[in-house]
Scaffold this motif. Structure first.
Motif, PDB file in Angstrom:
ATOM      1  N   MET A 165       0.833  -1.172   0.000  1.00  0.00           N
ATOM      2  CA  MET A 165       0.000   0.000   0.000  1.00  0.00           C
ATOM      3  C   MET A 165       0.883   1.242   0.000  1.00  0.00           C
ATOM      4  O   MET A 165       1.899   1.296   0.677  1.00  0.00           O
ATOM      5  CB  MET A 165      -0.880  -0.025   1.231  1.00  0.00           C
ATOM      6  CG  MET A 165      -1.939   0.978   1.146  1.00  0.00           C
ATOM      7  SD  MET A 165      -3.193   0.419   2.270  1.00  0.00           S
ATOM      8  CE  MET A 165      -4.170   1.768   2.366  1.00  0.00           C
ATOM      9  N   MET A 166       0.466   2.211  -0.775  1.00  0.00           N
ATOM     10  CA  MET A 166       1.247   3.424  -0.947  1.00  0.00           C
ATOM     11  C   MET A 166       0.997   4.371   0.221  1.00  0.00           C
ATOM     12  O   MET A 166      -0.118   4.484   0.722  1.00  0.00           O
ATOM     13  CB  MET A 166       0.829   4.087  -2.262  1.00  0.00           C
ATOM     14  CG  MET A 166       1.886   4.962  -2.824  1.00  0.00           C
ATOM     15  SD  MET A 166       1.329   5.685  -4.358  1.00  0.00           S
ATOM     16  CE  MET A 166       2.027   4.541  -5.482  1.00  0.00           C
ATOM     17  N   ASN A 167       2.037   5.048   0.622  1.00  0.00           N
ATOM     18  CA  ASN A 167       1.850   5.998   1.715  1.00  0.00           C
ATOM     19  C   ASN A 167       1.292   7.320   1.200  1.00  0.00           C
ATOM     20  O   ASN A 167       1.220   7.562  -0.002  1.00  0.00           O
ATOM     21  CB  ASN A 167       3.162   6.181   2.493  1.00  0.00           C
ATOM     22  CG  ASN A 167       4.258   6.784   1.636  1.00  0.00           C
ATOM     23  OD1 ASN A 167       3.978   7.316   0.580  1.00  0.00           O
ATOM     24  ND2 ASN A 167       5.490   6.694   2.114  1.00  0.00           N
ATOM     25  N   LEU A 168       0.912   8.172   2.100  1.00  0.00           N
ATOM     26  CA  LEU A 168       0.290   9.462   1.775  1.00  0.00           C
ATOM     27  C   LEU A 168       1.227  10.361   0.983  1.00  0.00           C
ATOM     28  O   LEU A 168       0.793  11.075   0.078  1.00  0.00           O
ATOM     29  CB  LEU A 168      -0.139  10.150   3.079  1.00  0.00           C
ATOM     30  CG  LEU A 168      -1.058  11.344   2.953  1.00  0.00           C
ATOM     31  CD1 LEU A 168      -2.319  10.974   2.194  1.00  0.00           C
ATOM     32  CD2 LEU A 168      -1.407  11.897   4.306  1.00  0.00           C
ATOM     33  N   LYS A 169       2.529  10.310   1.286  1.00  0.00           N
ATOM     34  CA  LYS A 169       3.508  11.122   0.575  1.00  0.00           C
ATOM     35  C   LYS A 169       3.586  10.694  -0.892  1.00  0.00           C
ATOM     36  O   LYS A 169       3.659  11.516  -1.802  1.00  0.00           O
ATOM     37  CB  LYS A 169       4.860  10.989   1.258  1.00  0.00           C
ATOM     38  CG  LYS A 169       5.806  12.092   0.945  1.00  0.00           C
ATOM     39  CD  LYS A 169       7.026  11.963   1.818  1.00  0.00           C
ATOM     40  CE  LYS A 169       7.859  13.196   1.661  1.00  0.00           C
ATOM     41  NZ  LYS A 169       9.041  13.184   2.477  1.00  0.00           N
ATOM     42  N   GLY A 170       3.546   9.407  -1.174  1.00  0.00           N
ATOM     43  CA  GLY A 170       3.603   8.898  -2.543  1.00  0.00           C
ATOM     44  C   GLY A 170       2.368   9.301  -3.342  1.00  0.00           C
ATOM     45  O   GLY A 170       2.448   9.639  -4.531  1.00  0.00           O
ATOM     46  N   ILE A 171       1.218   9.280  -2.678  1.00  0.00           N
ATOM     47  CA  ILE A 171      -0.028   9.684  -3.350  1.00  0.00           C
ATOM     48  C   ILE A 171       0.028  11.161  -3.706  1.00  0.00           C
ATOM     49  O   ILE A 171      -0.387  11.571  -4.790  1.00  0.00           O
ATOM     50  CB  ILE A 171      -1.253   9.364  -2.459  1.00  0.00           C
ATOM     51  CG1 ILE A 171      -1.397   7.855  -2.322  1.00  0.00           C
ATOM     52  CG2 ILE A 171      -2.513   9.975  -3.033  1.00  0.00           C
ATOM     53  CD1 ILE A 171      -2.478   7.420  -1.368  1.00  0.00           C
ATOM     54  N   ARG A 172       0.568  11.985  -2.800  1.00  0.00           N
ATOM     55  CA  ARG A 172       0.705  13.415  -3.076  1.00  0.00           C
ATOM     56  C   ARG A 172       1.584  13.648  -4.310  1.00  0.00           C
ATOM     57  O   ARG A 172       1.285  14.473  -5.149  1.00  0.00           O
ATOM     58  CB  ARG A 172       1.314  14.144  -1.887  1.00  0.00           C
ATOM     59  CG  ARG A 172       0.361  14.410  -0.801  1.00  0.00           C
ATOM     60  CD  ARG A 172       1.017  15.287   0.243  1.00  0.00           C
ATOM     61  NE  ARG A 172       0.222  15.259   1.440  1.00  0.00           N
ATOM     62  CZ  ARG A 172       0.644  15.570   2.645  1.00  0.00           C
ATOM     63  NH1 ARG A 172       1.902  15.926   2.799  1.00  0.00           N
ATOM     64  NH2 ARG A 172      -0.148  15.520   3.674  1.00  0.00           N
ATOM     65  N   TYR A 173       2.714  12.931  -4.397  1.00  0.00           N
ATOM     66  CA  TYR A 173       3.610  13.075  -5.545  1.00  0.00           C
ATOM     67  C   TYR A 173       2.913  12.689  -6.849  1.00  0.00           C
ATOM     68  O   TYR A 173       3.051  13.362  -7.873  1.00  0.00           O
ATOM     69  CB  TYR A 173       4.877  12.236  -5.357  1.00  0.00           C
ATOM     70  CG  TYR A 173       5.868  12.857  -4.407  1.00  0.00           C
ATOM     71  CD1 TYR A 173       6.305  14.160  -4.587  1.00  0.00           C
ATOM     72  CD2 TYR A 173       6.369  12.122  -3.346  1.00  0.00           C
ATOM     73  CE1 TYR A 173       7.203  14.719  -3.717  1.00  0.00           C
ATOM     74  CE2 TYR A 173       7.273  12.678  -2.467  1.00  0.00           C
ATOM     75  CZ  TYR A 173       7.696  13.978  -2.651  1.00  0.00           C
ATOM     76  OH  TYR A 173       8.589  14.524  -1.790  1.00  0.00           O
ATOM     77  N   VAL A 181      -0.320  12.765  -7.451  1.00  0.00           N
ATOM     78  CA  VAL A 181      -1.323  13.799  -7.745  1.00  0.00           C
ATOM     79  C   VAL A 181      -0.646  15.053  -8.292  1.00  0.00           C
ATOM     80  O   VAL A 181      -1.107  15.642  -9.280  1.00  0.00           O
ATOM     81  CB  VAL A 181      -2.161  14.121  -6.484  1.00  0.00           C
ATOM     82  CG1 VAL A 181      -3.019  15.351  -6.689  1.00  0.00           C
ATOM     83  CG2 VAL A 181      -3.010  12.938  -6.082  1.00  0.00           C
ATOM     84  N   ILE A 182       0.471  15.460  -7.674  1.00  0.00           N
ATOM     85  CA  ILE A 182       1.184  16.659  -8.137  1.00  0.00           C
ATOM     86  C   ILE A 182       1.719  16.440  -9.549  1.00  0.00           C
ATOM     87  O   ILE A 182       1.606  17.306 -10.420  1.00  0.00           O
ATOM     88  CB  ILE A 182       2.318  17.036  -7.162  1.00  0.00           C
ATOM     89  CG1 ILE A 182       1.709  17.571  -5.857  1.00  0.00           C
ATOM     90  CG2 ILE A 182       3.243  18.076  -7.777  1.00  0.00           C
ATOM     91  CD1 ILE A 182       2.708  17.804  -4.755  1.00  0.00           C
ATOM     92  N   ILE A 183       2.273  15.281  -9.823  1.00  0.00           N
ATOM     93  CA  ILE A 183       2.791  14.986 -11.166  1.00  0.00           C
ATOM     94  C   ILE A 183       1.638  14.958 -12.174  1.00  0.00           C
ATOM     95  O   ILE A 183       1.742  15.505 -13.272  1.00  0.00           O
ATOM     96  CB  ILE A 183       3.571  13.652 -11.164  1.00  0.00           C
ATOM     97  CG1 ILE A 183       4.883  13.839 -10.403  1.00  0.00           C
ATOM     98  CG2 ILE A 183       3.845  13.174 -12.584  1.00  0.00           C
ATOM     99  CD1 ILE A 183       5.657  12.551 -10.189  1.00  0.00           C
ATOM    100  N   GLY A 184       0.517  14.358 -11.793  1.00  0.00           N
ATOM    101  CA  GLY A 184      -0.653  14.317 -12.688  1.00  0.00           C
ATOM    102  C   GLY A 184      -1.176  15.709 -13.013  1.00  0.00           C
ATOM    103  O   GLY A 184      -1.473  16.032 -14.171  1.00  0.00           O
TER     104      GLY A 184
END
Length: 187
Positions: free
Chosen positions: A1-9, A11-14
């Motif tokens: 499972m991906m951590n919150l920091k990875g999800i933010r990255y 989303v920011i890249i998207g």
């Protein structure tokens, strides 16, 4: 499972990718993959063009073709066909104010430059000496006594040095010009 920091990255890249894809300049369509399809070389009508054997961009119509809305005209540019057209062709339109008004507009566009606004043969092309041969006066007894079919024929295929106008003026508008000549110029 991906951590919150990875999800933010992610989303920011998207969002960054989506923003880069947007173009705020509406004059360009964005990325072009087949540039020659989007920006093909265009030629102006009267310029040279290497694509045709005669070197012209503006090509004549294909011989034997008929424009939409036009029917082949059965008479030729000679005196016997002019008289035959005068005997066989009848104006299908009534001399209503709307038809005569449209005929006046057609006359002003196609006829007045040579024959003059009043039909006296003193049009701008002749009076300015750009055309040396005097156009016919549409006020003469010869034209007054001509049938609608004869005048229609002359407009369609020309007569003498007058060029044909049948390829430029729709048949209905030619008849309306005849109505204008016969009902307004000959008052």
């Amino acid at each position: 499972m991906m951590n919150l920091k990875g999800i933010r990255y992610i989303v920011i890249i998207g969002i960054s990718v989506m923003c880069m894809a947007c173009d705020h300049n509406r004059n360009t369509p964005g990325w072009q993959y087949f540039d020659d399809m989007v920006t093909s070389p265009a030629y102006e009508s009267y310029t040279k063009n290497p694509n045709f054997s005669d070197g012209k961009t503006l090509q004549p119509t294909v011989e034997g073709t008929i424009p939409r809305g036009f029917m082949p005209y059965p008479y030729e540019k000679n005196d016997s066909d002019r008289l035959l057209a005068g005997q066989t062709l009848e104006n299908p339109l009534l001399a209503t104010p709307d038809n005569i008004s449209r005929g006046e507009k057609v006359f002003g566009i196609y006829c007045a430059s040579c024959h003059g606004l009043t039909g006296d043969g003193q049009g701008k092309l002749y009076t300015s000496k750009k055309y040396p041969y005097p156009p016919a006066s549409l006020l003469s007894d010869k034209i007054k006594n001509a049938t609608d079919g004869e005048i229609y024929h002359v407009i369609s295929v020309g007569w003498g040095v007058m060029a044909e106008h049948g390829s430029m003026i729709r048949p209905e508008d030619r008849w309306k010009a005849v109505l204008y000549i016969k009902n307004e110029l000959h008052k």
